[in-house]
Design a protein around this motif. Structure first.
Motif, short mmCIF file in Angstrom:
data_model
loop_
_atom_site.label_atom_id
_atom_site.label_comp_id
_atom_site.label_asym_id
_atom_site.label_seq_id
_atom_site.Cartn_x
_atom_site.Cartn_y
_atom_site.Cartn_z
N MET A 1 0.82 -1.20 0.00
CA MET A 1 0.00 0.00 0.00
C MET A 1 0.87 1.26 0.00
O MET A 1 0.54 2.21 -0.70
CB MET A 1 -0.93 -0.04 1.22
CG MET A 1 -1.79 1.15 1.35
SD MET A 1 -2.98 1.22 0.01
CE MET A 1 -3.96 2.55 0.53
N ILE A 2 1.95 1.24 0.79
CA ILE A 2 2.80 2.43 0.86
C ILE A 2 3.36 2.79 -0.51
O ILE A 2 3.43 3.95 -0.89
CB ILE A 2 3.92 2.29 1.92
CG1 ILE A 2 4.72 3.60 2.07
CG2 ILE A 2 4.89 1.18 1.56
CD1 ILE A 2 3.97 4.71 2.67
N TRP A 3 3.75 1.74 -1.29
CA TRP A 3 4.32 2.02 -2.60
C TRP A 3 3.32 2.67 -3.53
O TRP A 3 3.67 3.57 -4.32
CB TRP A 3 4.90 0.75 -3.22
CG TRP A 3 6.21 0.41 -2.60
CD1 TRP A 3 6.46 -0.63 -1.76
CD2 TRP A 3 7.43 1.13 -2.72
NE1 TRP A 3 7.77 -0.60 -1.36
CE2 TRP A 3 8.40 0.47 -1.94
CE3 TRP A 3 7.81 2.28 -3.41
CZ2 TRP A 3 9.71 0.92 -1.84
CZ3 TRP A 3 9.12 2.72 -3.31
CH2 TRP A 3 10.05 2.04 -2.53
N ALA A 4 2.06 2.26 -3.45
CA ALA A 4 1.02 2.87 -4.28
C ALA A 4 0.90 4.36 -3.97
O ALA A 4 0.85 5.20 -4.88
CB ALA A 4 -0.31 2.16 -4.07
N VAL A 5 0.87 4.70 -2.69
CA VAL A 5 0.77 6.11 -2.28
C VAL A 5 2.00 6.88 -2.75
O VAL A 5 1.88 7.99 -3.30
CB VAL A 5 0.59 6.22 -0.75
CG1 VAL A 5 0.70 7.66 -0.28
CG2 VAL A 5 -0.74 5.60 -0.32
N LEU A 6 3.18 6.30 -2.53
CA LEU A 6 4.41 6.99 -2.93
C LEU A 6 4.47 7.24 -4.43
O LEU A 6 4.81 8.34 -4.87
CB LEU A 6 5.64 6.19 -2.48
CG LEU A 6 5.85 6.09 -0.97
CD1 LEU A 6 7.03 5.18 -0.66
CD2 LEU A 6 6.04 7.46 -0.35
N TYR A 7 4.11 6.21 -5.22
CA TYR A 7 4.17 6.38 -6.67
C TYR A 7 3.12 7.36 -7.18
O TYR A 7 3.38 8.10 -8.13
CB TYR A 7 4.08 5.03 -7.39
CG TYR A 7 5.44 4.39 -7.52
CD1 TYR A 7 6.33 4.80 -8.50
CD2 TYR A 7 5.85 3.40 -6.63
CE1 TYR A 7 7.58 4.25 -8.62
CE2 TYR A 7 7.11 2.84 -6.73
CZ TYR A 7 7.97 3.25 -7.72
OH TYR A 7 9.22 2.71 -7.83
N VAL A 8 1.95 7.40 -6.57
CA VAL A 8 0.95 8.40 -6.96
C VAL A 8 1.49 9.80 -6.66
O VAL A 8 1.42 10.70 -7.51
CB VAL A 8 -0.40 8.14 -6.26
CG1 VAL A 8 -1.32 9.35 -6.38
CG2 VAL A 8 -1.07 6.90 -6.83
N PRO A 84 7.39 12.40 1.45
CA PRO A 84 7.13 11.05 1.97
C PRO A 84 8.06 9.99 1.39
O PRO A 84 8.47 9.06 2.09
CB PRO A 84 5.67 10.79 1.57
CG PRO A 84 5.07 12.15 1.45
CD PRO A 84 6.17 13.01 0.91
N TYR A 85 8.44 10.12 0.13
CA TYR A 85 9.36 9.17 -0.48
C TYR A 85 10.74 9.31 0.15
O TYR A 85 11.42 8.31 0.40
CB TYR A 85 9.41 9.39 -1.98
CG TYR A 85 10.18 8.33 -2.74
CD1 TYR A 85 10.15 6.99 -2.37
CD2 TYR A 85 10.93 8.67 -3.86
CE1 TYR A 85 10.85 6.03 -3.09
CE2 TYR A 85 11.62 7.72 -4.57
CZ TYR A 85 11.58 6.40 -4.19
OH TYR A 85 12.27 5.46 -4.89
N LEU A 86 11.15 10.52 0.42
CA LEU A 86 12.43 10.75 1.09
C LEU A 86 12.40 10.13 2.49
O LEU A 86 13.36 9.49 2.92
CB LEU A 86 12.72 12.25 1.16
CG LEU A 86 14.11 12.65 1.62
CD1 LEU A 86 15.19 12.09 0.71
CD2 LEU A 86 14.21 14.17 1.68
N ALA A 87 11.30 10.29 3.20
CA ALA A 87 11.17 9.68 4.53
C ALA A 87 11.20 8.16 4.44
O ALA A 87 11.86 7.49 5.24
CB ALA A 87 9.88 10.16 5.19
N TRP A 88 10.48 7.61 3.48
CA TRP A 88 10.48 6.16 3.30
C TRP A 88 11.89 5.67 2.94
O TRP A 88 12.35 4.64 3.44
CB TRP A 88 9.48 5.76 2.21
CG TRP A 88 9.38 4.28 2.03
CD1 TRP A 88 9.85 3.55 0.99
CD2 TRP A 88 8.78 3.35 2.93
NE1 TRP A 88 9.56 2.22 1.19
CE2 TRP A 88 8.91 2.07 2.36
CE3 TRP A 88 8.13 3.47 4.16
CZ2 TRP A 88 8.42 0.92 2.98
CZ3 TRP A 88 7.64 2.32 4.76
CH2 TRP A 88 7.80 1.07 4.18
#
Length: 109
Positions: A1-8, A84-88
Motif C-alpha cells: 500500500m505504501i508504494w502505491a501512495v508513494l508512486y501516486v 514522503p518518499y524521502l522519509a520512506w
C-alpha cells in the motif's frame, strides 16, 4: 500500500513540474531516481545482495533529495509531494543497514 501512495505522489509531483518551463533537468533527476529504485529492489530482494543494496539505497536517497530540491525550484507543492518518499527512503536505508549489521558476513544467501 505504501508504494502505491508513494508512486501516486511522485507521479503527481512530476506532472506538476513537467507543466513548468525549463523543467527537463528536474524531470531527468526524477527519472534517474526511479531507475535507481528499480536497481535496489533487484539487488536486495532479487539477488539478496545486502551490501550492494545498502550502497544503492544510499545513492537513491541522495537522488531523491536532489530531485526534491530540483522540484522545489519549480513548484513547492511538487517538492512537498516528494517528502514522503524521502522519509520512506530514510527508513529503508536504516533497515538495510540494520540487516547488514546483523549479518556482517552476508550477502544474504
Amino acid at each position: 500500500m505504501i508504494w502505491a501512495v508513494l508512486y501516486v505522489l511522485m507521479s503527481l509531483a512530476a506532472s506538476r513540474v513537467a507543466a513548468q518551463p525549463d523543467s527537463a533537468f528536474a524531470l531527468g533527476l526524477w527519472s534517474l531516481q526511479i531507475a535507481i529504485s528499480t536497481l535496489w529492489s533487484a539487488a536486495f530482494f532479487g539477488l539478496h545482495r545486502v551490501r550492494t543494496g545498502a550502497v544503492i539505497i544510499a545513492v537513491l536517497w541522495a537522488a531523491v533529495l536532489t530531485t526534491t530540491l530540483a522540484f522545489l525550484a519549480h513548484d513547492g507543492l511538487a517538492a512537498l509531494m516528494m517528502v514522503p518518499y524521502l522519509a520512506w527512503g530514510t527508513f529503508v536505508l536504516a533497515l538495510n543497514i540494520s540487516v547488514l549489521r546483523r549479518n556482517p558476513q552476508a550477502e544474504m544467501t
